[in-house]
Scaffold this motif. Structure first.
Motif, mmCIF file in Angstrom:
data_model
loop_
_atom_site.group_PDB
_atom_site.id
_atom_site.type_symbol
_atom_site.label_atom_id
_atom_site.label_comp_id
_atom_site.label_asym_id
_atom_site.label_seq_id
_atom_site.Cartn_x
_atom_site.Cartn_y
_atom_site.Cartn_z
ATOM 1 N N VAL A 166 14.901 63.037 5.403
ATOM 2 C CA VAL A 166 14.504 62.998 4.155
ATOM 3 C C VAL A 166 12.617 62.381 4.534
ATOM 4 O O VAL A 166 12.228 62.242 5.213
ATOM 5 C CB VAL A 166 14.954 61.491 3.869
ATOM 6 N N LEU A 167 12.248 63.526 3.900
ATOM 7 C CA LEU A 167 10.616 63.788 3.250
ATOM 8 C C LEU A 167 10.087 63.113 1.821
ATOM 9 O O LEU A 167 10.701 63.960 0.899
ATOM 10 C CB LEU A 167 10.072 65.097 3.639
ATOM 11 N N GLU A 168 9.330 62.575 1.619
ATOM 12 C CA GLU A 168 8.748 61.273 0.593
ATOM 13 C C GLU A 168 8.155 62.650 -0.103
ATOM 14 O O GLU A 168 6.914 63.355 1.104
ATOM 15 C CB GLU A 168 8.301 60.216 0.899
ATOM 16 N N ILE A 169 8.143 62.902 -1.148
ATOM 17 C CA ILE A 169 6.880 63.795 -1.804
ATOM 18 C C ILE A 169 6.278 63.178 -2.590
ATOM 19 O O ILE A 169 6.995 62.092 -3.607
ATOM 20 C CB ILE A 169 8.012 65.102 -2.461
ATOM 21 N N SER A 170 4.593 63.229 -3.316
ATOM 22 C CA SER A 170 3.916 63.019 -4.607
ATOM 23 C C SER A 170 5.137 63.023 -5.163
ATOM 24 O O SER A 170 4.697 65.023 -5.571
ATOM 25 C CB SER A 170 2.980 62.991 -3.757
ATOM 26 N N LYS A 217 9.223 51.222 -4.452
ATOM 27 C CA LYS A 217 7.459 51.941 -3.886
ATOM 28 C C LYS A 217 7.186 52.463 -5.069
ATOM 29 O O LYS A 217 5.905 51.386 -5.435
ATOM 30 C CB LYS A 217 7.182 52.506 -2.722
ATOM 31 N N ASP A 218 7.476 53.206 -5.703
ATOM 32 C CA ASP A 218 7.107 53.875 -6.590
ATOM 33 C C ASP A 218 7.194 53.580 -8.104
ATOM 34 O O ASP A 218 6.895 53.799 -8.739
ATOM 35 C CB ASP A 218 7.617 55.571 -6.177
ATOM 36 N N TYR A 219 8.077 52.559 -8.386
ATOM 37 C CA TYR A 219 8.453 51.873 -9.681
ATOM 38 C C TYR A 219 7.600 51.777 -10.133
ATOM 39 O O TYR A 219 5.997 51.081 -9.182
ATOM 40 C CB TYR A 219 9.465 50.771 -9.325
ATOM 41 N N CYS A 240 10.228 58.415 -8.213
ATOM 42 C CA CYS A 240 9.744 59.075 -6.928
ATOM 43 C C CYS A 240 10.351 60.091 -6.835
ATOM 44 O O CYS A 240 11.343 60.164 -7.859
ATOM 45 C CB CYS A 240 10.500 58.173 -5.890
ATOM 46 N N CYS A 241 10.474 61.267 -5.694
ATOM 47 C CA CYS A 241 11.071 62.153 -5.877
ATOM 48 C C CYS A 241 10.875 63.030 -4.012
ATOM 49 O O CYS A 241 10.011 62.129 -3.450
ATOM 50 C CB CYS A 241 10.300 63.240 -6.526
ATOM 51 N N GLY A 242 11.856 63.296 -3.848
ATOM 52 C CA GLY A 242 12.000 63.738 -2.160
ATOM 53 C C GLY A 242 12.916 64.961 -2.112
ATOM 54 O O GLY A 242 13.921 65.059 -2.902
ATOM 55 N N ILE A 243 12.713 65.260 -0.853
ATOM 56 C CA ILE A 243 13.845 66.316 -0.314
ATOM 57 C C ILE A 243 14.683 65.897 0.968
ATOM 58 O O ILE A 243 13.882 64.999 1.777
ATOM 59 C CB ILE A 243 12.758 67.464 -0.221
ATOM 60 N N ASN A 258 3.757 61.060 -17.768
ATOM 61 C CA ASN A 258 5.185 61.291 -17.472
ATOM 62 C C ASN A 258 5.250 60.829 -16.541
ATOM 63 O O ASN A 258 7.112 60.798 -16.969
ATOM 64 C CB ASN A 258 5.434 62.551 -18.267
ATOM 65 N N ARG A 259 4.893 60.338 -15.614
ATOM 66 C CA ARG A 259 5.763 59.454 -15.138
ATOM 67 C C ARG A 259 6.818 58.999 -14.526
ATOM 68 O O ARG A 259 7.799 58.871 -13.351
ATOM 69 C CB ARG A 259 4.759 59.326 -13.389
ATOM 70 N N HIS A 260 7.061 57.798 -15.325
ATOM 71 C CA HIS A 260 8.061 57.088 -15.854
ATOM 72 C C HIS A 260 9.104 57.868 -15.994
ATOM 73 O O HIS A 260 10.668 57.298 -16.061
ATOM 74 C CB HIS A 260 7.848 55.971 -16.596
ATOM 75 N N ASN A 261 9.206 58.900 -16.743
ATOM 76 C CA ASN A 261 10.524 59.556 -16.652
ATOM 77 C C ASN A 261 11.022 61.373 -16.606
ATOM 78 O O ASN A 261 11.197 61.615 -16.487
ATOM 79 C CB ASN A 261 11.181 59.631 -18.395
ATOM 80 N N ARG A 262 9.857 61.775 -15.571
ATOM 81 C CA ARG A 262 9.541 62.762 -15.256
ATOM 82 C C ARG A 262 9.093 62.885 -13.775
ATOM 83 O O ARG A 262 8.395 62.265 -13.334
ATOM 84 C CB ARG A 262 9.214 64.015 -15.711
ATOM 85 N N TYR A 263 9.867 64.053 -12.851
ATOM 86 C CA TYR A 263 9.518 64.432 -11.702
ATOM 87 C C TYR A 263 9.136 65.534 -11.619
ATOM 88 O O TYR A 263 9.501 66.547 -12.274
ATOM 89 C CB TYR A 263 9.502 63.611 -10.621
#
Length: 139
Positions: free
Chosen positions: A42-46, A18-20, A24-27, A53-58
């Motif tokens: 599993v918690l999805e985090i924005s 979805k975030d591609y 993406c990131c989560g806890i 820089n979101r293409h290679n870092r969160y």
């Protein structure tokens, strides 16, 4: 070793797709049972990293981690790990991932190409903090 159900793995994969083309990131919440972990949520985090820089870092802000930690404590859970995606790159942990990881936690990395998950790794940081080691999945 970590016990994680297929529906939790599927949730992480769906978030990555979805975030591609961004990471993406989560806890990952659950319980520590000695040297084993059990995943219960599993918690999805924005991803709060700046857009360019979101293409290679969160980025998960420390305030969000504190919020989740308090939620976990209130519900008798632990933060047992974190997840993120590698858009258009292998699921292999990067040097950046190793530098910013903490011992004990599980790190789930999903490789996504053209908005499709192709692979994932699940690992823990070695005791000497030099590399990730594969974590066995029970479940």
């Amino acid at each position: 070793m970590i016990e994680i159900k297929k529906n939790h793995i599927d949730q992480i994969k769906e978030h990555a797709q979805k975030d591609y083309p961004h990471e993406c990131c989560g806890i990952i919440l659950g319980k520590f049972n000695g040297s084993e972990k059990t995943v219960t949520q599993v918690l999805e985090i924005s991803n709060e990293k700046e857009e360019e820089n979101r293409h290679n870092r969160y980025l998960i802000p420390s305030s969000k981690i504190l919020e989740i930690e308090l939620y976990a404590i209130k519900n008798g859970l632990d933060i047992v790990g974190f997840y993120h995606s590698h858009p258009d790159h292998p699921a292999t942990p990067s040097a950046f991932d190793v530098e910013h990881a903490l011992p004990v936690y599980s790190y789930f990395i999903v490789s996504v190409y053209d908005a499709k998950v192709v692979d994932f790794t699940l690992s823990v940081l070695s005791h000497d903090r030099s590399k990730f080691e594969e974590e066995l999945i029970k479940g």
